[in-house]
Design an enzyme around this catalytic site. Structure first.
Site, PDB file in Angstrom:
ATOM      1  N   SER A  15      38.837  18.929  31.574  1.00 53.28           N
ATOM      2  CA  SER A  15      38.739  20.349  31.205  1.00 53.28           C
ATOM      3  C   SER A  15      39.671  20.667  30.043  1.00 53.28           C
ATOM      4  CB  SER A  15      39.127  21.228  32.402  1.00 53.28           C
ATOM      5  OG  SER A  15      38.275  20.993  33.495  1.00 53.28           O
ATOM      6  N   ARG A  40      46.142  26.799  29.765  1.00 50.24           N
ATOM      7  CA  ARG A  40      46.112  27.151  31.200  1.00 50.24           C
ATOM      8  C   ARG A  40      45.379  28.484  31.406  1.00 50.24           C
ATOM      9  NH1 ARG A  40      46.300  24.190  35.372  1.00 50.24           N
ATOM     10  NH2 ARG A  40      47.537  22.863  34.028  1.00 50.24           N
ATOM     11  N   HIS A  43      41.737  27.891  30.843  1.00 50.21           N
ATOM     12  CA  HIS A  43      41.274  27.129  32.012  1.00 50.21           C
ATOM     13  C   HIS A  43      41.018  28.054  33.207  1.00 50.21           C
ATOM     14  CE1 HIS A  43      42.043  24.385  35.542  1.00 50.21           C
ATOM     15  NE2 HIS A  43      41.250  23.609  34.838  1.00 50.21           N
TER      16      HIS A  43
END
Lengths: 223, 223
Positions: A15, A40, A43
């Site tokens: 990812s 992050r 994500h």
């Protein structure tokens, strides 16, 4: 349905590779010191707008990591954000996650003073936790109250500001950024309307995973 | 900073008005039966993409509300989503929010069977809670396992599917939608990459607030 069996670590690495590649394609590759936070948040949301919306005061990431390494608590504005912050990482560092919104004491003070719980919760944080990391992902009221406290001399280790919404939200983040810059308080803010508890928690976790050296999910444990 | 003092109810009404107006401007006005869910998710994310991404099987909203009115529990895939679901509303209806991800029992089963906690948590939900509302906002693994159970005859009251991410996420939601449609299981899914715990919780809360008749935040109480 046939599913490829991959470990959470494999999936996260894949990812993050996809996110970095797409950021590059959009001309939005973050500077190295912001990369962990930007990736992050993308994500956690699958929303690349955050690569444009996130702003950092100088060295905010490193200062946040330093505070967490020294055991600073993370104080959130919702129990939802608190539930999203990595408890195993915080425990490893001697810190903890706190949220005062549902405190009976905070409710009583809010009632007494005719204010909101969000305001009374920030007052408690400012009075009792100098040097904390404050992570706000809900309403702008709390962030504005925090800015007032900073103008009066309160010095948190880091302000994470990601309230979401349509009324006073954009302005609250612009004001908080200006106040933090003037006071020299490190800040990471998701500008504009977007944000949320998940965004606030993701920013915390980017710092916590770096501080703990647990970039592999398997090494982190569960909340 | 000068802040207009508005009640949370005023702010929410203003926000919902802005959201409906902008949805109309985008040609994305939702049908009346989907309006509460679409607006609540946009309110939680400030992301109008959800007006395109949210799909509903026929009568999914009403069937979810009926189940909640009958006291069905909400089972989430993360403690973060659980923390975001309105506890006061659930209590009023005789329901509760549950999450099995951090259960010691689920961890032991996962270890024993060499599977993940996400899978073991869905197995527990399917075994012990027929007729629950399942709300998933994290990884696709849980949603895929749930689809397997539905193919084997498990009948939840409603599937809320909003996993977020870049690996297997899009496919997991397409597969779950197909399985729910075939089995006649009501489903509300955020298609594509986007989603998250906050989106899953927002969908639950749209149904809960309607079921409870507490559209004014002041009447809801705090989690």
């Amino acid at each position: 349905m046939m599913v490829q069996h991959k470990t959470p670590g494999d999936i996260e690495r894949t990812s993050m590779g996809i996110i970095l590649e797409e950021l590059a394609g959009l001309g939005l590759t973050p500077p190295p010191e912001h990369q962990a936070v930007v990736c992050r948040v993308v994500h956690a949301t699958a929303d690349f707008d955050y690569a444009r919306n996130l702003v950092f005061t100088p060295d905010a990431v490193q200062k946040g990591i330093d505070a967490l390494l020294a055991g600073a608590p993370v104080i959130t504005d919702t129990n939802m954000a608190k539930a999203g912050v990595s408890r195993p990482c915080l425990q490893k560092l001697g810190g903890e996650a706190l949220c005062f919104m549902a405190d009976a004491e905070v409710a009583a003070v809010a009632r007494e003073k005719g204010t909101t719980r969000a305001v009374a919760a920030v007052d408690k944080a400012a009075a009792q936790h100098p040097g904390a990391v404050l992570a706000f992902g809900n309403a702008p009221t709390g962030l504005l109250r925090l800015a007032d406290w900073i103008e009066q001399g309160y010095r948190p280790a880091l302000v994470i500001g990601a309230p979401v919404g349509f009324v006073n939200v954009v302005e609250s983040k612009e004001h908080a950024l200006e106040v933090c810059r003037r006071a020299g308080v490190p800040a990471i803010l998701a500008m504009g309307r977007k944000g949320g508890s998940g965004v606030a928690a993701a920013i915390c976790n980017a710092l916590l995973y770096t501080a703990c050296g647990t970039l592999d999910p398997a090494a982190r444990g569960w909340n």
